[in-house]
Design a protein around this motif. Sequence first.
Motif, PDB file in Angstrom:
ATOM      1  N   UNK A 170      -5.369   0.626  58.331  1.00  0.00           N
ATOM      2  CA  UNK A 170      -4.420   0.325  57.270  1.00  0.00           C
ATOM      3  C   UNK A 170      -4.772   1.165  56.043  1.00  0.00           C
ATOM      4  N   UNK A 171      -3.836   1.990  55.621  1.00  0.00           N
ATOM      5  CA  UNK A 171      -4.047   2.826  54.439  1.00  0.00           C
ATOM      6  C   UNK A 171      -3.881   1.968  53.188  1.00  0.00           C
ATOM      7  N   UNK A 172      -4.785   2.137  52.258  1.00  0.00           N
ATOM      8  CA  UNK A 172      -4.692   1.413  50.992  1.00  0.00           C
ATOM      9  C   UNK A 172      -4.712   2.394  49.839  1.00  0.00           C
ATOM     10  N   UNK A 173      -3.897   2.106  48.847  1.00  0.00           N
ATOM     11  CA  UNK A 173      -3.843   2.904  47.632  1.00  0.00           C
ATOM     12  C   UNK A 173      -4.045   1.967  46.444  1.00  0.00           C
ATOM     13  N   UNK A 174      -4.885   2.374  45.535  1.00  0.00           N
ATOM     14  CA  UNK A 174      -5.174   1.546  44.367  1.00  0.00           C
ATOM     15  C   UNK A 174      -5.022   2.397  43.118  1.00  0.00           C
ATOM     16  N   UNK A 175      -4.102   1.995  42.258  1.00  0.00           N
ATOM     17  CA  UNK A 175      -3.872   2.716  41.005  1.00  0.00           C
ATOM     18  C   UNK A 175      -4.712   2.109  39.889  1.00  0.00           C
ATOM     19  N   UNK A 176      -5.044   2.934  38.924  1.00  0.00           N
ATOM     20  CA  UNK A 176      -5.740   2.464  37.739  1.00  0.00           C
ATOM     21  C   UNK A 176      -5.438   3.413  36.592  1.00  0.00           C
ATOM     22  N   UNK A 218      -6.140  14.615  52.677  1.00  0.00           N
ATOM     23  CA  UNK A 218      -5.659  15.734  53.480  1.00  0.00           C
ATOM     24  C   UNK A 218      -5.146  15.276  54.847  1.00  0.00           C
ATOM     25  N   UNK A 219      -5.232  13.971  55.103  1.00  0.00           N
ATOM     26  CA  UNK A 219      -4.569  13.414  56.276  1.00  0.00           C
ATOM     27  C   UNK A 219      -3.066  13.303  56.060  1.00  0.00           C
ATOM     28  N   UNK A 220      -2.663  13.319  54.767  1.00  0.00           N
ATOM     29  CA  UNK A 220      -1.264  13.111  54.435  1.00  0.00           C
ATOM     30  C   UNK A 220      -0.610  14.440  54.065  1.00  0.00           C
ATOM     31  N   UNK A 221       0.679  14.524  54.325  1.00  0.00           N
ATOM     32  CA  UNK A 221       1.391  15.719  53.874  1.00  0.00           C
ATOM     33  C   UNK A 221       1.572  15.717  52.367  1.00  0.00           C
ATOM     34  N   UNK A 222       1.721  14.533  51.802  1.00  0.00           N
ATOM     35  CA  UNK A 222       1.988  14.434  50.382  1.00  0.00           C
ATOM     36  C   UNK A 222       1.530  13.085  49.846  1.00  0.00           C
ATOM     37  N   UNK A 223       1.135  13.075  48.593  1.00  0.00           N
ATOM     38  CA  UNK A 223       0.873  11.841  47.856  1.00  0.00           C
ATOM     39  C   UNK A 223       1.704  11.931  46.581  1.00  0.00           C
ATOM     40  N   UNK A 224       2.388  10.863  46.262  1.00  0.00           N
ATOM     41  CA  UNK A 224       3.362  10.914  45.166  1.00  0.00           C
ATOM     42  C   UNK A 224       3.122   9.805  44.148  1.00  0.00           C
ATOM     43  N   UNK A 225       3.572  10.068  42.939  1.00  0.00           N
ATOM     44  CA  UNK A 225       3.634   9.045  41.901  1.00  0.00           C
ATOM     45  C   UNK A 225       5.100   8.716  41.644  1.00  0.00           C
ATOM     46  N   UNK A 236       8.942   6.344  28.852  1.00  0.00           N
ATOM     47  CA  UNK A 236       7.972   6.449  29.951  1.00  0.00           C
ATOM     48  C   UNK A 236       7.396   5.086  30.315  1.00  0.00           C
ATOM     49  N   UNK A 237       7.725   4.077  29.538  1.00  0.00           N
ATOM     50  CA  UNK A 237       7.243   2.735  29.833  1.00  0.00           C
ATOM     51  C   UNK A 237       7.743   2.276  31.194  1.00  0.00           C
ATOM     52  N   UNK A 238       6.819   1.913  32.061  1.00  0.00           N
ATOM     53  CA  UNK A 238       7.169   1.530  33.431  1.00  0.00           C
ATOM     54  C   UNK A 238       5.908   1.108  34.165  1.00  0.00           C
ATOM     55  N   UNK A 239       6.118   0.575  35.351  1.00  0.00           N
ATOM     56  CA  UNK A 239       5.004   0.399  36.275  1.00  0.00           C
ATOM     57  C   UNK A 239       4.950   1.658  37.134  1.00  0.00           C
ATOM     58  N   UNK A 240       3.772   2.239  37.223  1.00  0.00           N
ATOM     59  CA  UNK A 240       3.584   3.478  37.963  1.00  0.00           C
ATOM     60  C   UNK A 240       2.919   3.172  39.298  1.00  0.00           C
ATOM     61  N   UNK A 241       3.503   3.717  40.356  1.00  0.00           N
ATOM     62  CA  UNK A 241       3.041   3.435  41.708  1.00  0.00           C
ATOM     63  C   UNK A 241       2.621   4.728  42.406  1.00  0.00           C
ATOM     64  N   UNK A 242       1.606   4.601  43.200  1.00  0.00           N
ATOM     65  CA  UNK A 242       1.172   5.675  44.077  1.00  0.00           C
ATOM     66  C   UNK A 242       1.771   5.433  45.462  1.00  0.00           C
ATOM     67  N   UNK A 243       2.177   6.505  46.120  1.00  0.00           N
ATOM     68  CA  UNK A 243       2.856   6.381  47.409  1.00  0.00           C
ATOM     69  C   UNK A 243       2.396   7.487  48.350  1.00  0.00           C
ATOM     70  N   UNK A 244       2.211   7.105  49.616  1.00  0.00           N
ATOM     71  CA  UNK A 244       1.854   8.095  50.633  1.00  0.00           C
ATOM     72  C   UNK A 244       2.556   7.744  51.937  1.00  0.00           C
ATOM     73  N   UNK A 245       3.445   8.619  52.416  1.00  0.00           N
ATOM     74  CA  UNK A 245       4.041   8.414  53.730  1.00  0.00           C
ATOM     75  C   UNK A 245       3.083   8.909  54.813  1.00  0.00           C
ATOM     76  N   UNK A 246       2.968   8.155  55.895  1.00  0.00           N
ATOM     77  CA  UNK A 246       2.038   8.550  56.956  1.00  0.00           C
ATOM     78  C   UNK A 246       2.466   7.920  58.266  1.00  0.00           C
ATOM     79  N   UNK A 247       2.677   8.746  59.265  1.00  0.00           N
ATOM     80  CA  UNK A 247       3.044   8.282  60.606  1.00  0.00           C
ATOM     81  C   UNK A 247       4.216   7.303  60.572  1.00  0.00           C
ATOM     82  N   UNK A 248       5.279   7.729  59.921  1.00  0.00           N
ATOM     83  CA  UNK A 248       6.528   6.965  59.848  1.00  0.00           C
ATOM     84  C   UNK A 248       6.426   5.676  59.039  1.00  0.00           C
ATOM     85  N   UNK A 249       5.351   5.496  58.315  1.00  0.00           N
ATOM     86  CA  UNK A 249       5.224   4.330  57.457  1.00  0.00           C
ATOM     87  C   UNK A 249       5.048   4.791  56.015  1.00  0.00           C
TER      88      UNK A 249
END
Length: 115
Positions: free
Chosen positions: A1-7, A29-36, A89-102
Motif C-alpha cells: 500500500x503506497x502512502x503519501x504524507x504531506x507537511x 522513481x517507481x512512479x511515472x509522476x508525483x503531483x501536487x 492560494x488558500x487551499x488544502x494541498x494534496x500530494x498524488x501519485x498514480x500507480x498500477x491503475x490506482x
Amino acid sequence: QVQLVESGGGLVQPGGSLRLSCAVSENIFKFNTVRWYRQAPGKQRELVARFNVGGRTDSVASAKDRFTISRGNGINTVLLQMIGLKSEDTAVYYCHAPFLSRNYWGQGTQVAVSS
C-alpha cells in the motif's frame, strides 16, 4: 500500500513563502509522476504542479512563476516551494501519485494566506 504524507502547510501573510513536502512510502522513481493538487473551499480540486520521474517538471499557469516542484534530498520526497503567496492560494494541498491503475492521495496540508 503506497502512502503519501504531506507537511509544511500553515498560515502565512500575502507575499510570504512556504515549502510543502510530500513523503512517499516508496522510491518515487517507481512512479511515472508525483503531483501536487489543491482544493479551495467550495471549489474543485485542481492540479498545481507535477514532477515526472524522467526529470521534467511543470506547473499550472497561475503558479508557474511562483511555485516550483522538485525532488527532495531523499529518494522518496517531493517538494513544492511556494513564493509570493496570494489569498487565492488558500487551499488544502494534496500530494498524488498514480500507480498500477490506482490513485494514491495524501491526507492534505492546509495553506492559509491572510493578513
